[in-house]
Design a protein around this motif. Structure first.
Motif, PDB file in Angstrom:
ATOM      1  N   HIS A  10      -1.117  11.748   9.021  1.00  0.00           N
ATOM      2  CA  HIS A  10      -0.959  12.087   6.992  1.00  0.00           C
ATOM      3  C   HIS A  10      -0.358  12.925   6.877  1.00  0.00           C
ATOM      4  N   SER A  11      -1.075  14.317   6.823  1.00  0.00           N
ATOM      5  CA  SER A  11      -0.830  15.265   6.286  1.00  0.00           C
ATOM      6  C   SER A  11      -1.287  16.939   6.410  1.00  0.00           C
ATOM      7  N   ALA A  12      -0.377  17.643   7.171  1.00  0.00           N
ATOM      8  CA  ALA A  12      -0.944  18.145   7.393  1.00  0.00           C
ATOM      9  C   ALA A  12      -0.059  19.356   6.627  1.00  0.00           C
ATOM     10  N   ASN A  13      -1.315  20.278   5.893  1.00  0.00           N
ATOM     11  CA  ASN A  13      -0.456  21.578   4.942  1.00  0.00           C
ATOM     12  C   ASN A  13      -1.028  22.813   5.636  1.00  0.00           C
ATOM     13  N   LEU A  14      -0.111  24.419   5.280  1.00  0.00           N
ATOM     14  CA  LEU A  14      -0.576  25.743   5.339  1.00  0.00           C
ATOM     15  C   LEU A  14      -0.301  26.116   3.734  1.00  0.00           C
ATOM     16  N   ALA A  15      -0.611  26.948   3.487  1.00  0.00           N
ATOM     17  CA  ALA A  15      -0.755  28.345   2.570  1.00  0.00           C
ATOM     18  C   ALA A  15      -1.155  29.552   2.545  1.00  0.00           C
ATOM     19  N   GLU A  45       4.480   9.535   6.846  1.00  0.00           N
ATOM     20  CA  GLU A  45       4.092   8.909   5.808  1.00  0.00           C
ATOM     21  C   GLU A  45       4.941   8.644   4.194  1.00  0.00           C
ATOM     22  N   GLN A  46       5.403   9.819   4.378  1.00  0.00           N
ATOM     23  CA  GLN A  46       5.167  10.078   2.507  1.00  0.00           C
ATOM     24  C   GLN A  46       6.468  10.455   2.866  1.00  0.00           C
ATOM     25  N   SER A  47       7.672  10.850   3.272  1.00  0.00           N
ATOM     26  CA  SER A  47       7.964  11.653   3.583  1.00  0.00           C
ATOM     27  C   SER A  47       9.569  10.911   2.717  1.00  0.00           C
ATOM     28  N   PHE A  48      10.656  11.408   2.227  1.00  0.00           N
ATOM     29  CA  PHE A  48      12.313  10.995   1.302  1.00  0.00           C
ATOM     30  C   PHE A  48      13.165  10.000   2.782  1.00  0.00           C
ATOM     31  N   GLY A  49      12.594  11.106   4.176  1.00  0.00           N
ATOM     32  CA  GLY A  49      14.092  11.112   5.228  1.00  0.00           C
ATOM     33  C   GLY A  49      14.215   9.501   5.274  1.00  0.00           C
ATOM     34  N   SER A  50      15.120   9.026   6.154  1.00  0.00           N
ATOM     35  CA  SER A  50      15.272   7.973   6.633  1.00  0.00           C
ATOM     36  C   SER A  50      15.217   7.747   8.099  1.00  0.00           C
ATOM     37  N   GLY A  51      14.779   6.107   8.530  1.00  0.00           N
ATOM     38  CA  GLY A  51      14.355   5.847   9.644  1.00  0.00           C
ATOM     39  C   GLY A  51      12.829   5.865   9.549  1.00  0.00           C
ATOM     40  N   THR A  52      12.159   5.785  10.868  1.00  0.00           N
ATOM     41  CA  THR A  52      10.535   5.685  11.401  1.00  0.00           C
ATOM     42  C   THR A  52       9.959   6.556  11.266  1.00  0.00           C
ATOM     43  N   ILE A  53       8.449   6.216  11.301  1.00  0.00           N
ATOM     44  CA  ILE A  53       7.515   8.245  11.146  1.00  0.00           C
ATOM     45  C   ILE A  53       8.134   8.880  12.672  1.00  0.00           C
ATOM     46  N   THR A  54       8.454   7.935  13.399  1.00  0.00           N
ATOM     47  CA  THR A  54       8.824   9.386  14.613  1.00  0.00           C
ATOM     48  C   THR A  54      10.893   9.801  14.095  1.00  0.00           C
ATOM     49  N   SER A  55      11.539   9.546  13.536  1.00  0.00           N
ATOM     50  CA  SER A  55      12.547  10.388  12.992  1.00  0.00           C
ATOM     51  C   SER A  55      12.218  10.959  12.569  1.00  0.00           C
ATOM     52  N   LEU A  56      13.403  12.427  13.629  1.00  0.00           N
ATOM     53  CA  LEU A  56      13.449  13.629  13.084  1.00  0.00           C
ATOM     54  C   LEU A  56      13.901  13.680  11.409  1.00  0.00           C
ATOM     55  N   GLY A  57      14.525  13.043  10.744  1.00  0.00           N
ATOM     56  CA  GLY A  57      14.159  12.979   9.038  1.00  0.00           C
ATOM     57  C   GLY A  57      13.061  13.247   8.163  1.00  0.00           C
ATOM     58  N   ARG A  58      12.129  12.388   9.029  1.00  0.00           N
ATOM     59  CA  ARG A  58      11.302  12.454   8.147  1.00  0.00           C
ATOM     60  C   ARG A  58      10.003  12.931   8.980  1.00  0.00           C
ATOM     61  N   ASN A  59      10.044  13.950   9.729  1.00  0.00           N
ATOM     62  CA  ASN A  59       9.149  14.864  10.407  1.00  0.00           C
ATOM     63  C   ASN A  59       9.485  15.857  10.693  1.00  0.00           C
ATOM     64  N   GLN A  60      10.014  16.661   8.967  1.00  0.00           N
ATOM     65  CA  GLN A  60      10.529  18.072   8.515  1.00  0.00           C
ATOM     66  C   GLN A  60       9.102  18.931   7.814  1.00  0.00           C
ATOM     67  N   TYR A  94       0.340  -1.458  -0.126  1.00  0.00           N
ATOM     68  CA  TYR A  94      -0.526   0.071   0.223  1.00  0.00           C
ATOM     69  C   TYR A  94       1.121   1.452  -0.147  1.00  0.00           C
ATOM     70  N   LEU A  95       0.548   2.218  -0.653  1.00  0.00           N
ATOM     71  CA  LEU A  95       1.657   2.922  -1.327  1.00  0.00           C
ATOM     72  C   LEU A  95       1.346   4.621  -0.876  1.00  0.00           C
ATOM     73  N   MET A  96       0.581   4.778  -0.113  1.00  0.00           N
ATOM     74  CA  MET A  96       0.222   5.867   0.922  1.00  0.00           C
ATOM     75  C   MET A  96       1.061   6.621   1.934  1.00  0.00           C
ATOM     76  N   ARG A  97       1.469   4.810   2.366  1.00  0.00           N
ATOM     77  CA  ARG A  97       3.091   4.910   3.280  1.00  0.00           C
ATOM     78  C   ARG A  97       4.192   4.108   2.682  1.00  0.00           C
ATOM     79  N   HIS A  98       5.165   4.644   2.786  1.00  0.00           N
ATOM     80  CA  HIS A  98       6.198   4.903   2.192  1.00  0.00           C
ATOM     81  C   HIS A  98       6.326   2.946   2.424  1.00  0.00           C
ATOM     82  N   PRO A  99       6.381   2.222   1.559  1.00  0.00           N
ATOM     83  CA  PRO A  99       6.936   0.509   2.142  1.00  0.00           C
ATOM     84  C   PRO A  99       8.193   0.272   2.516  1.00  0.00           C
ATOM     85  N   THR A 100       8.652   0.535   3.645  1.00  0.00           N
ATOM     86  CA  THR A 100      10.127   0.604   4.603  1.00  0.00           C
ATOM     87  C   THR A 100       9.327  -0.745   5.447  1.00  0.00           C
ATOM     88  N   SER A 101      10.845  -1.610   6.054  1.00  0.00           N
ATOM     89  CA  SER A 101      10.164  -2.762   6.580  1.00  0.00           C
ATOM     90  C   SER A 101      11.026  -1.230   7.938  1.00  0.00           C
TER      91      SER A 101
END
Length: 488
Positions: free
Chosen positions: A157-162, A182-197, A136-143
Motif C-alpha cells: 500500500h505504501s512505503a516511506n523513507l525519512a 494505491e493513492q497516487s493521483f497518477g493516471s492508469g492502473t496501479i502498475t502504470s508508471l505514472g502511479r509508481n512514482q 472504500y477510499l484507501m485506494r482511489h475508487p476508479t474503474s
C-alpha cells in the motif's frame, strides 16, 4: 662537638625513617595497581578480539532504547518507535512537528541524522452491489483498478523513507519520501508508471527547543493544523481525514506547554496538495500566501491514568469551493471556509475519539446548474464529515505504552450533497483488530462496510454526455482486509 654531631645525625635519621617507610608502601601499592590494570587490559583485548571475529553479524536491537544506546555517539542512528510514530498515517496526523520536538526533548533522537522507514503490506477482498463502483477510499475508487463486483489484491500500500536532521539545538530538518501507488493521483492502473512514482510527501525546517521555550515554527511542505483527523482503526483512515486533512506549502507557528497546544499556519493559495483551495486572481496558481488555518486544543488530566482533550480549528479556504463540474485542483470563484471541533478521552486501556467538520458555505459544485437536467432538483449543500470511534487495548504493554492487542470500532460519515442526491453521502464502518508483535510491527485485520459512492471528481456529474453522474448513494462496499505495518 663530635658527640653533638653524632646525636644530630641520629635524630635526622630517625626523622627521615617514617618518610622512607611511607614511600616504600606507596611503591608497593602502585605495583599492585599496575598488575591489576595489566590484567584488565588483557581481558579487554581478548574481548575486542572476540567482537572482531563476529563483525559480520548484524544485531537487531530489541527495543528503541537499546538502539539509541548503541548509536548514541554515531553520526547516523535509528529509533524504531520514533519511526513508527512519525510515519504512521493514522495517528498524530497534523502534529508531526510536535512529535519531533518531544522526541528531541526526551532524548529519542541521539545522532545528527535519524533514518526512519515504514512499509505497509495488504491483502484484501472487496465486494460491491454495483458494477465497478467500490467506495472504500484507501485506494482511489476508479474503474481503471476495480472491475466487476468482486475484486482482490495483494499489494504494497505504501512505503516511506525519512531523514530527521538535528542541525543544532534549535533547528530540525525533515524530509519524507513516499511510494503509494494505491493513492497516487497518477493516471492508469496501479502498475502504470505514472502511479509508481516516489514523491516528497513532507519536507520542512522546524525551529524550536521545548527545553528552552514552548514556542516553535516550521516552514515548507507539511500537514496543516486543521482538525484531528486521527483514527482508532489500525489501518483505515476516517472520512474526516479523506475530506478535510490538509497538506500544503506554508509557514506554521505554535505553542505547546502544560496541556495547551496552539497553532497557526499561513498557507500558499491556489489548489494545494490536499484539502485547501483559495483563488489567486481567479486561478488555482499558488502564487500568493492568501490562505490560513488555526487550531487550538487542551489536554487535562482526569486522574493519574485518565485524560481528555478537546479542540477546535478553522481554515479560510477548504477544498469545497469548486463549481460544477468538480475536478481535482480546478480554480474556484471564491473561498469556502471550514471549521472543526474534536475530542479524545483515554480511560486506561480504553480510548474514545470524536470529530465534526463542516464548511461555512454551500459547496457550489454539489448542485447541477443545468435546469434541463433532472439532477438539478438537488440544491447545493454545505460539506461536512463526522467521526466517532473507540479502541480497547489488552494484554501486555510495550515500553512505548502500546498494548500488545487492541480491538476498535469506528463510524465516519462524509456528506457531499442534498437529501436523496446520488452524491448525498458516503458512510464508513470499520471493525479492527491489531497485534503489535514489537513496538514497531503491527499485524492487523479489518472488516469494512461502506454505504455510498461519491468520488470527488465529477461528484455531481458533468463527465457523461447524457448529464448523469457516477455517484450512487445506495452503492455498498464490503471489505475483508489483512495487513502488516512495520517501521525501521
Amino acid at each position: 662537638m663530635k658527640s653533638l654531631l653524632t646525636a644530630v645525625s641520629a635524630i635526622a635519621m630517625l626523622a627521615a625513617a617514617p618518610s622512607a617507610f611511607a614511600q616504600t608502601i606507596t611503591n608497593e601499592e602502585l605495583l599492585e595497581r599496575l598488575e591489576r590494570l595489566e590484567q584488565q587490559n588483557a581481558e579487554l583485548r581478548e574481548e575486542v578480539r572476540s567482537l572482531r571475529a563476529e563483525e559480520g553479524i548484524v544485531r537487531v536491537p530489541d527495543t528503541s532504547a537499546e538502539a539509541a544506546a548503541n548509536n548514541r555517539n554515531g553520526f547516523v542512528s535509528t529509533n524504531v518507535d520514533y519511526a513508527y510514530r512519525i510515519l504512521d498515517h493514522a495517528e498524530d496526523i497534523s502534529t508531526k512537528p510536535v512529535v519531533q520536538l518531544r522526541a528531541r526533548q526526551n532524548g529519542d533522537l541521539t545522532s545528527s541524522l535519524t533514518l526512519s522507514g515504514q512499509i505497509t503490506a495488504l491483502a484484501n477482498i472487496q465486494q460491491s452491489n454495483r458494477d465497478s463502483k467500490f467506495g472504500y477510499l484507501m485506494r482511489h475508487p476508479t474503474s481503471a483498478n476495480q472491475i466487476g463486483e468482486n475484486v482482490s489484491e495483494a499489494v504494497i500500500h505504501s512505503a516511506n523513507l525519512a531523514v530527521t536532521a538535528q542541525l543544532n539545538d534549535w533547528i530540525t530538518g525533515y524530509v519524507e519520501l513516499q511510494y503509494s501507488p494505491e493513492q497516487s493521483f497518477g493516471s492508469g492502473t496501479i502498475t502504470s508508471l505514472g502511479r509508481n512514482q516516489i514523491e516528497a510527501r513532507q519536507a520542512y525546517m522546524l525551529f524550536g527547543n521545548l527545553d528552552e521555550s514552548p514556542l516553535f515554527a516550521a516552514i515548507g511542505k507539511l500537514y496543516t493544523p486543521f482538525g484531528l483527523n486521527d483514527s482508532v482503526s489500525p489501518f483505515t483512515n476516517s472520512t474526516n481525514w479523506h475530506a478535510f486533512a490538509g497538506l500544503a506549502y506554508g509557514a506554521q507557528v505554535g505553542y505547546v506547554q502544560d496541556g495547551l497546544m496552539l497553532r497557526a499556519m499561513a498557507i500558499q493559495g491556489g489548489a494545494q496538495f490536499r484539502a485547501h483551495n483559495v483563488p489567486v486572481s481567479g486561478t488555482s496558481v499558488p502564487s500568493r500566501v492568501n490562505n490560513f488555518a488555526v487550531d487550538g486544543n487542551y489536554t487535562f488530566a482526569l486522574s493519574d491514568e485518565n485524560s481528555a482533550m478537546v479542540g477546535a480549528s478553522y481554515t479560510h479556504g477548504s477544498a469545497y469551493c469548486q463549481a460544477y463540474p468538480v475536478f481535482h485542483f480546478n480554480p474556484c470563484a471564491e473561498n469556502n471556509p471550514a471549521w472543526s471541533v474534536y475530542g479524545r478521552a483515554n480511560f486506561g486501556p480504553l480510548e474514545l475519539l470524536g470529530e465534526f467538520a463542516s464548511t461555512t458555505k454551500d459547496w457550489p459544485g454539489s448542485a447541477v446548474p443545468d435546469p434541463t437536467n433532472p439532477l438539478s432538483q438537488y440544491e447545493a449543500q454545505r460539506t461536512h464529515a463526522f467521526t466517532l470511534g473507540g479502541r480497547y487495548g489488552f494484554g501486555d504493554q510495550h515500553p512505548n505504552g502500546r498494548y500488545l492487542n487492541a480491538v476498535s470500532l469506528e463510524f465516519s460519515n462524509f456528506r457531499a450533497g442534498d437529501d436523496g442526491a446520488p452524491w448525498e453521502r458516503q458512510n464508513q464502518l470499520v471493525l479492527g483488530y491489531s497485534r503489535f508483535v514489537g513496538e514497531n510491527i503491527n499485524l492487523f485485520a479489518e472488516l469494512v462496510h461502506v454505504e455510498g459512492f461519491a468520488p470527488l471528481n465529477f461528484v455531481s456529474g458533468g463527465n457523461f454526455p447524457d448529464g448523469s453522474t457516477w455517484s450512487d448513494r445506495d452503492a455498498t462496499t464490503d471489505v475483508l482486509l489483512f495487513g502488516a505495518q512495520a517501521a525501521f
